[in-house]
Write a protein that holds these residues in place. Sequence first.
Motif, mmCIF file in Angstrom:
data_model
loop_
_atom_site.group_PDB
_atom_site.id
_atom_site.type_symbol
_atom_site.label_atom_id
_atom_site.label_comp_id
_atom_site.label_asym_id
_atom_site.label_seq_id
_atom_site.Cartn_x
_atom_site.Cartn_y
_atom_site.Cartn_z
ATOM 1 N N MET A 30 0.838 -1.187 0.000
ATOM 2 C CA MET A 30 0.000 0.000 0.000
ATOM 3 C C MET A 30 0.883 1.251 0.000
ATOM 4 O O MET A 30 1.838 1.341 0.756
ATOM 5 N N ALA A 31 0.541 2.199 -0.846
ATOM 6 C CA ALA A 31 1.333 3.426 -0.964
ATOM 7 C C ALA A 31 1.155 4.310 0.264
ATOM 8 O O ALA A 31 0.077 4.403 0.836
ATOM 9 N N ASP A 32 2.265 4.935 0.681
ATOM 10 C CA ASP A 32 2.230 5.873 1.800
ATOM 11 C C ASP A 32 3.277 6.952 1.548
ATOM 12 O O ASP A 32 4.167 6.789 0.710
ATOM 13 N N PHE A 33 3.162 8.063 2.273
ATOM 14 C CA PHE A 33 4.063 9.199 2.067
ATOM 15 C C PHE A 33 5.496 8.853 2.465
ATOM 16 O O PHE A 33 5.735 8.223 3.496
ATOM 17 N N ILE A 34 6.442 9.293 1.630
ATOM 18 C CA ILE A 34 7.871 9.061 1.870
ATOM 19 C C ILE A 34 8.376 10.090 2.880
ATOM 20 O O ILE A 34 8.048 11.275 2.785
ATOM 21 N N LEU A 35 9.180 9.632 3.846
ATOM 22 C CA LEU A 35 9.751 10.528 4.861
ATOM 23 C C LEU A 35 10.970 11.246 4.297
ATOM 24 O O LEU A 35 11.722 10.692 3.496
ATOM 25 N N THR A 36 11.160 12.509 4.743
ATOM 26 C CA THR A 36 12.293 13.309 4.284
ATOM 27 C C THR A 36 12.989 13.973 5.480
ATOM 28 O O THR A 36 12.464 13.964 6.601
ATOM 29 N N THR A 37 14.153 14.565 5.226
ATOM 30 C CA THR A 37 14.896 15.289 6.259
ATOM 31 C C THR A 37 13.990 16.324 6.928
ATOM 32 O O THR A 37 13.264 17.044 6.248
ATOM 33 N N GLY A 38 14.045 16.374 8.258
ATOM 34 C CA GLY A 38 13.233 17.331 9.005
ATOM 35 C C GLY A 38 11.909 16.780 9.490
ATOM 36 O O GLY A 38 11.247 17.404 10.322
ATOM 37 N N LEU B 126 8.677 5.107 4.995
ATOM 38 C CA LEU B 126 7.316 5.601 4.794
ATOM 39 C C LEU B 126 6.703 6.012 6.122
ATOM 40 O O LEU B 126 7.092 5.509 7.186
ATOM 41 N N LYS B 127 5.700 6.909 6.066
ATOM 42 C CA LYS B 127 5.037 7.379 7.278
ATOM 43 C C LYS B 127 4.484 6.191 8.073
ATOM 44 O O LYS B 127 4.720 6.065 9.261
ATOM 45 N N GLY B 128 3.736 5.312 7.415
ATOM 46 C CA GLY B 128 3.241 4.093 8.060
ATOM 47 C C GLY B 128 2.430 4.334 9.314
ATOM 48 O O GLY B 128 1.919 5.433 9.551
ATOM 49 N N SER B 129 2.323 3.299 10.152
ATOM 50 C CA SER B 129 1.508 3.404 11.365
ATOM 51 C C SER B 129 2.370 3.706 12.588
ATOM 52 O O SER B 129 2.578 4.869 12.917
ATOM 53 N N THR B 130 2.900 2.682 13.270
ATOM 54 C CA THR B 130 3.687 2.949 14.482
ATOM 55 C C THR B 130 5.014 2.192 14.467
ATOM 56 O O THR B 130 5.120 1.111 13.910
ATOM 57 N N PHE B 131 6.010 2.797 15.114
ATOM 58 C CA PHE B 131 7.300 2.138 15.311
ATOM 59 C C PHE B 131 7.453 1.778 16.786
ATOM 60 O O PHE B 131 6.735 2.307 17.634
ATOM 61 N N THR B 132 8.394 0.890 17.072
ATOM 62 C CA THR B 132 8.718 0.535 18.456
ATOM 63 C C THR B 132 9.823 1.476 18.919
ATOM 64 O O THR B 132 10.823 1.654 18.223
#
Length: 142
Positions: free
Chosen positions: A1-9, A95-101
């Motif tokens: 599933m497509a999600d927004f790509i993370l960038t610097t900042g 990707l932005k995704g849901s949650t990280f640990t």
Amino acid sequence: MADFILTTGDLAMFNPTFGSAIVTVIPGNLTGTGKGMINKKMVCVDGDEKTVMVPGCPYITASHPIPGVGMLSIASLGGDQKAKRTKSNHKPVLLKGSTFTAKFQVMAPAQQPTPAGPIPDPVPQYSGTGTFITTNMRVKGT
């Protein structure tokens, strides 16, 4: 599933509950090392999450109400936060995704007041979760 790509900042926002510890969280900043750019900012790739370190975060527990201090970091990404197909410099983009640990490493333990003197929190590390906040609302990866 497509999600927004993370960038610097972009920000790693930590949830304040880390097991029995309540942490006064401070957001962490991502620094991208990918080759591509979005909105004139470098894209984040696999491994960039390991550079997010947020020292100086106060915490308490129910049994140790005198605040201690520790450092927040990202322990591991969620399954939907690393692109399977979209790559930059041969590495999957983040990707932005849901949650990280998340991990909270105690630097100065919280204290429990007693008549004989304060007792330090014996737990050296706590686990929690967090999410990413991105300024990129245009480019998605899969």
